[in-house]
Design a protein around this motif. Structure first.
Motif, PDB file in Angstrom:
ATOM      1  N   ASP A   6       0.772  -1.269  -0.019  1.00  0.00           N
ATOM      2  CA  ASP A   6      -0.155   0.098   0.081  1.00  0.00           C
ATOM      3  C   ASP A   6       0.891   1.256   0.034  1.00  0.00           C
ATOM      4  OD1 ASP A   6      -2.061  -1.765   0.074  1.00  0.00           O
ATOM      5  OD2 ASP A   6      -2.898  -1.113   2.299  1.00  0.00           O
ATOM      6  N   ALA A   7       1.786   1.291   0.775  1.00  0.00           N
ATOM      7  CA  ALA A   7       2.744   2.439   1.036  1.00  0.00           C
ATOM      8  C   ALA A   7       3.473   2.547  -0.410  1.00  0.00           C
ATOM      9  CB  ALA A   7       3.684   2.226   2.122  1.00  0.00           C
ATOM     10  N   ILE A   8       3.931   1.344  -1.010  1.00  0.00           N
ATOM     11  CA  ILE A   8       4.766   1.611  -2.169  1.00  0.00           C
ATOM     12  C   ILE A   8       3.740   2.132  -3.302  1.00  0.00           C
ATOM     13  CG2 ILE A   8       5.752   0.383  -4.113  1.00  0.00           C
ATOM     14  CD1 ILE A   8       6.901  -1.685  -1.922  1.00  0.00           C
ATOM     15  N   ILE A   9       2.591   1.616  -3.368  1.00  0.00           N
ATOM     16  CA  ILE A   9       1.803   2.181  -4.387  1.00  0.00           C
ATOM     17  C   ILE A   9       1.199   3.577  -4.314  1.00  0.00           C
ATOM     18  CG2 ILE A   9      -0.741   1.992  -5.218  1.00  0.00           C
ATOM     19  CD1 ILE A   9      -0.545  -0.999  -4.819  1.00  0.00           C
ATOM     20  N   GLU A  10       1.131   4.048  -2.952  1.00  0.00           N
ATOM     21  CA  GLU A  10       0.693   5.375  -2.516  1.00  0.00           C
ATOM     22  C   GLU A  10       1.931   6.306  -3.072  1.00  0.00           C
ATOM     23  OE1 GLU A  10      -0.336   8.122   0.892  1.00  0.00           O
ATOM     24  OE2 GLU A  10      -0.167   6.190   1.443  1.00  0.00           O
ATOM     25  N   LYS A  11       3.237   5.823  -2.846  1.00  0.00           N
ATOM     26  CA  LYS A  11       4.329   6.548  -3.405  1.00  0.00           C
ATOM     27  C   LYS A  11       4.672   6.946  -4.675  1.00  0.00           C
ATOM     28  CE  LYS A  11       9.502   7.102  -2.356  1.00  0.00           C
ATOM     29  NZ  LYS A  11      10.440   6.499  -1.747  1.00  0.00           N
ATOM     30  N   HIS A  12       4.426   5.736  -5.361  1.00  0.00           N
ATOM     31  CA  HIS A  12       4.794   5.558  -6.882  1.00  0.00           C
ATOM     32  C   HIS A  12       3.742   5.719  -7.939  1.00  0.00           C
ATOM     33  CE1 HIS A  12       9.011   4.709  -5.695  1.00  0.00           C
ATOM     34  NE2 HIS A  12       8.326   3.837  -4.814  1.00  0.00           N
ATOM     35  N   PHE A  13       2.599   5.375  -7.686  1.00  0.00           N
ATOM     36  CA  PHE A  13       1.413   5.717  -8.512  1.00  0.00           C
ATOM     37  C   PHE A  13       0.876   7.290  -8.463  1.00  0.00           C
ATOM     38  CE2 PHE A  13      -0.118   1.121  -9.451  1.00  0.00           C
ATOM     39  CZ  PHE A  13       1.438   0.396  -9.099  1.00  0.00           C
ATOM     40  N   ASN A  14       1.289   7.826  -9.109  1.00  0.00           N
ATOM     41  CA  ASN A  14       0.931   9.357  -9.171  1.00  0.00           C
ATOM     42  C   ASN A  14       0.015   9.728 -10.623  1.00  0.00           C
ATOM     43  OD1 ASN A  14       2.990   9.955  -7.087  1.00  0.00           O
ATOM     44  ND2 ASN A  14       4.664   9.696  -8.908  1.00  0.00           N
ATOM     45  N   THR A  15       0.005   8.680 -11.575  1.00  0.00           N
ATOM     46  CA  THR A  15      -0.776   9.333 -12.643  1.00  0.00           C
ATOM     47  C   THR A  15      -1.823   7.927 -13.072  1.00  0.00           C
ATOM     48  OG1 THR A  15       0.675   8.261 -14.272  1.00  0.00           O
ATOM     49  CG2 THR A  15       1.033  10.415 -13.733  1.00  0.00           C
ATOM     50  N   ASN A  16      -2.824   8.221 -13.709  1.00  0.00           N
ATOM     51  CA  ASN A  16      -3.781   7.109 -14.168  1.00  0.00           C
ATOM     52  C   ASN A  16      -3.125   6.179 -15.130  1.00  0.00           C
ATOM     53  OD1 ASN A  16      -5.632   8.689 -12.924  1.00  0.00           O
ATOM     54  ND2 ASN A  16      -6.969   9.037 -14.489  1.00  0.00           N
ATOM     55  N   GLU A  17      -1.930   6.464 -15.800  1.00  0.00           N
ATOM     56  CA  GLU A  17      -1.063   5.615 -16.464  1.00  0.00           C
ATOM     57  C   GLU A  17      -0.699   4.518 -15.450  1.00  0.00           C
ATOM     58  OE1 GLU A  17      -1.239   8.936 -16.911  1.00  0.00           O
ATOM     59  OE2 GLU A  17      -2.378   8.957 -18.939  1.00  0.00           O
ATOM     60  N   ASP A  18      -0.138   4.966 -14.416  1.00  0.00           N
ATOM     61  CA  ASP A  18       0.620   4.115 -13.620  1.00  0.00           C
ATOM     62  C   ASP A  18      -0.351   2.959 -13.202  1.00  0.00           C
ATOM     63  OD1 ASP A  18       2.989   5.569 -13.620  1.00  0.00           O
ATOM     64  OD2 ASP A  18       2.478   6.825 -11.867  1.00  0.00           O
ATOM     65  N   TRP A  19      -1.695   3.283 -12.707  1.00  0.00           N
ATOM     66  CA  TRP A  19      -2.524   2.426 -12.447  1.00  0.00           C
ATOM     67  C   TRP A  19      -2.929   1.448 -13.603  1.00  0.00           C
ATOM     68  CZ3 TRP A  19      -3.824   2.423  -7.481  1.00  0.00           C
ATOM     69  CH2 TRP A  19      -3.795   3.538  -6.563  1.00  0.00           C
ATOM     70  N   GLU A  20      -3.097   1.843 -14.690  1.00  0.00           N
ATOM     71  CA  GLU A  20      -3.513   1.187 -15.819  1.00  0.00           C
ATOM     72  C   GLU A  20      -2.320   0.130 -16.410  1.00  0.00           C
ATOM     73  OE1 GLU A  20      -5.530   2.029 -20.354  1.00  0.00           O
ATOM     74  OE2 GLU A  20      -4.815   3.681 -19.065  1.00  0.00           O
ATOM     75  N   MET A  21      -1.084   0.870 -16.287  1.00  0.00           N
ATOM     76  CA  MET A  21       0.038  -0.227 -16.885  1.00  0.00           C
ATOM     77  C   MET A  21       0.247  -1.093 -15.745  1.00  0.00           C
ATOM     78  SD  MET A  21       3.981   1.020 -17.355  1.00  0.00           S
ATOM     79  CE  MET A  21       4.209   1.599 -15.356  1.00  0.00           C
ATOM     80  N   ASN A  22       0.158  -0.954 -14.549  1.00  0.00           N
ATOM     81  CA  ASN A  22       0.583  -2.119 -13.543  1.00  0.00           C
ATOM     82  C   ASN A  22      -0.652  -3.169 -13.711  1.00  0.00           C
ATOM     83  OD1 ASN A  22       2.986  -1.647 -11.807  1.00  0.00           O
ATOM     84  ND2 ASN A  22       2.261   0.312 -12.139  1.00  0.00           N
ATOM     85  N   LEU A  23      -1.962  -2.935 -13.814  1.00  0.00           N
ATOM     86  CA  LEU A  23      -3.075  -3.510 -13.957  1.00  0.00           C
ATOM     87  C   LEU A  23      -2.912  -4.228 -15.098  1.00  0.00           C
ATOM     88  CD1 LEU A  23      -5.849  -1.572 -11.923  1.00  0.00           C
ATOM     89  CD2 LEU A  23      -4.871  -3.605 -11.403  1.00  0.00           C
ATOM     90  N   LYS A  24      -2.838  -3.826 -16.019  1.00  0.00           N
ATOM     91  CA  LYS A  24      -2.791  -4.496 -17.565  1.00  0.00           C
ATOM     92  C   LYS A  24      -1.470  -5.581 -17.529  1.00  0.00           C
ATOM     93  CE  LYS A  24      -5.131  -1.304 -20.412  1.00  0.00           C
ATOM     94  NZ  LYS A  24      -5.029  -0.478 -21.825  1.00  0.00           N
ATOM     95  N   GLY A  25      -0.425  -4.944 -16.966  1.00  0.00           N
ATOM     96  CA  GLY A  25       1.019  -5.826 -16.910  1.00  0.00           C
ATOM     97  C   GLY A  25       0.628  -7.236 -16.011  1.00  0.00           C
ATOM     98  N   LEU A  26      -0.235  -7.098 -14.946  1.00  0.00           N
ATOM     99  CA  LEU A  26      -0.681  -8.230 -14.240  1.00  0.00           C
ATOM    100  C   LEU A  26      -1.617  -9.150 -15.057  1.00  0.00           C
ATOM    101  CD1 LEU A  26      -0.961  -6.638 -10.625  1.00  0.00           C
ATOM    102  CD2 LEU A  26       0.658  -8.197 -11.352  1.00  0.00           C
ATOM    103  N   ARG A  27      -2.292  -8.659 -15.687  1.00  0.00           N
ATOM    104  CA  ARG A  27      -3.132  -9.521 -16.541  1.00  0.00           C
ATOM    105  C   ARG A  27      -2.688 -10.114 -17.706  1.00  0.00           C
ATOM    106  NH1 ARG A  27      -8.483  -5.703 -18.327  1.00  0.00           N
ATOM    107  NH2 ARG A  27      -9.322  -7.918 -18.941  1.00  0.00           N
ATOM    108  N   LEU A  28      -1.456  -9.370 -18.212  1.00  0.00           N
ATOM    109  CA  LEU A  28      -0.632 -10.056 -19.089  1.00  0.00           C
ATOM    110  C   LEU A  28      -0.114 -11.221 -18.445  1.00  0.00           C
ATOM    111  CD1 LEU A  28       0.709  -7.006 -21.149  1.00  0.00           C
ATOM    112  CD2 LEU A  28      -1.068  -8.817 -22.032  1.00  0.00           C
ATOM    113  N   LYS A  29       0.392 -11.347 -17.195  1.00  0.00           N
ATOM    114  CA  LYS A  29       1.286 -12.295 -16.564  1.00  0.00           C
ATOM    115  C   LYS A  29       0.357 -13.341 -16.425  1.00  0.00           C
ATOM    116  CE  LYS A  29       5.359 -10.245 -15.913  1.00  0.00           C
ATOM    117  NZ  LYS A  29       6.374 -10.628 -16.680  1.00  0.00           N
ATOM    118  N   ARG A  30      -1.016 -13.016 -16.078  1.00  0.00           N
ATOM    119  CA  ARG A  30      -1.997 -14.249 -15.701  1.00  0.00           C
ATOM    120  C   ARG A  30      -2.192 -14.929 -17.226  1.00  0.00           C
ATOM    121  NH1 ARG A  30      -7.208 -12.463 -12.837  1.00  0.00           N
ATOM    122  NH2 ARG A  30      -6.104 -13.313 -11.011  1.00  0.00           N
TER     123      ARG A  30
END
Length: 270
Positions: A6-30
């Motif tokens: 939670d702390a890492i996300i709060e610190k490094h997720f500053n834009t909407n693209e950060d959220w989208e890129m990481n969520l899409k990345g996890l879906r690709l890993k799946r």
């Protein structure tokens, strides 16, 4: 120790693209994980990869839940900030200025509100984008309908308040014009009354008349101070309208003339 995601996300997720890129990345890993077979054969051995795949799937799901949970909290936090701003702004918009000073103050506050509104308009746009992403990822979104409605109504209220300020300014300007005309009339009446009833010189009066004159002089001064206070007030208000006192200023020249005469009279040893 364990990572605080939670702390890492709060610190490094500053834009909407950060959220989208990481969520899409996890879906690709799946998807990559799904391509791995359940059984891997090496010579005559069959190696089950189920436990491995299940562990990775659990880890991916945990990360997705953590990120979507933080995303939901981020949306809520942004909505709370917008709500707080709207509440603060409405405290200002619900006041109806009744004087030039209050109109000046209100216009300064509205300027600050407009500046903050521009900043929050961008935040509101990002809230909508983040909420759309959340819906796409987990099938349901954070309920922003109340904030959306308030934001829409706030824009209408802000426009209406600016219009009200202009109308109220015209009302006050008319009130000042009427006060100015009345004050000019009062000054002329005061001056004519003074001219007709001004005290005689001290050497022309007996003792009793001198005492009576001294008492009247105090009354003249009180009346004079009241007029002077009203003139100062009207002049200050009129400065807001570019100091336009019009023809009334001509009448006020009598004021200076009376001030000189009264000052000279008061110096007498009554």
């Amino acid at each position: 120790g364990a990572l605080d995601m939670d702390a890492i996300i709060e610190k490094h997720f500053n834009t909407n693209e950060d959220w989208e890129m990481n969520l899409k990345g996890l879906r690709l890993k799946r998807r990559d994980l799904e391509k791995i077979p359940e059984i891997y054969k090496i010579d005559c051995f069959n190696i089950s990869l189920s436990i491995y795949k299940n562990s990775i799937e659990d880890l991916i799901q945990k990360h997705i839940e953590t990120i979507t949970g933080c995303l939901r909290n981020s949306i809520k936090g942004d909505c709370d900030n917008i709500d707080e701003f709207i509440n603060f702004a409405y405290e200002k918009l619900n006041r109806k200025p009744a004087s030039i000073e209050e109109i000046t103050q209100a216009k300064g506050e509205i300027y600050e509100i407009n500046q903050k509104r521009q900043e929050l308009s961008e935040k509101y746009r990002k809230v909508e984008e983040k909420n759309k992403l959340l819906r796409n990822m987990v099938g349901n979104a954070y309920n922003i309908s109340t904030v959306s409605k308030r934001w829409e109504n706030f824009d209408v209220s802000l426009e209406g308040y600016n219009k009200m300020l202009d109308e109220q300014q015209d009302v006050i300007k008319d009130q000042i014009s009427k006060k100015t005309s009345q004050l000019s009339s009062d000054i002329e009446k005061f001056y004519h009354r003074w001219t007709a009833l001004r005290p005689k010189k001290l050497e022309q009066l007996d003792r009793e008349s001198a005492k009576e004159t001294a008492s009247k002089m105090k009354e003249w001064r009180l009346d004079w101070n009241d007029l002077e206070s009203k003139i100062t007030s009207v002049e200050n208000d009129s400065k807001y309208f570019e100091g336009d006192l019009g023809q009334e200023e001509a009448s006020w020249s009598l004021f200076d003339e009376f001030e000189e005469e009264l000052g000279a009279m008061e110096k007498e040893d009554w």
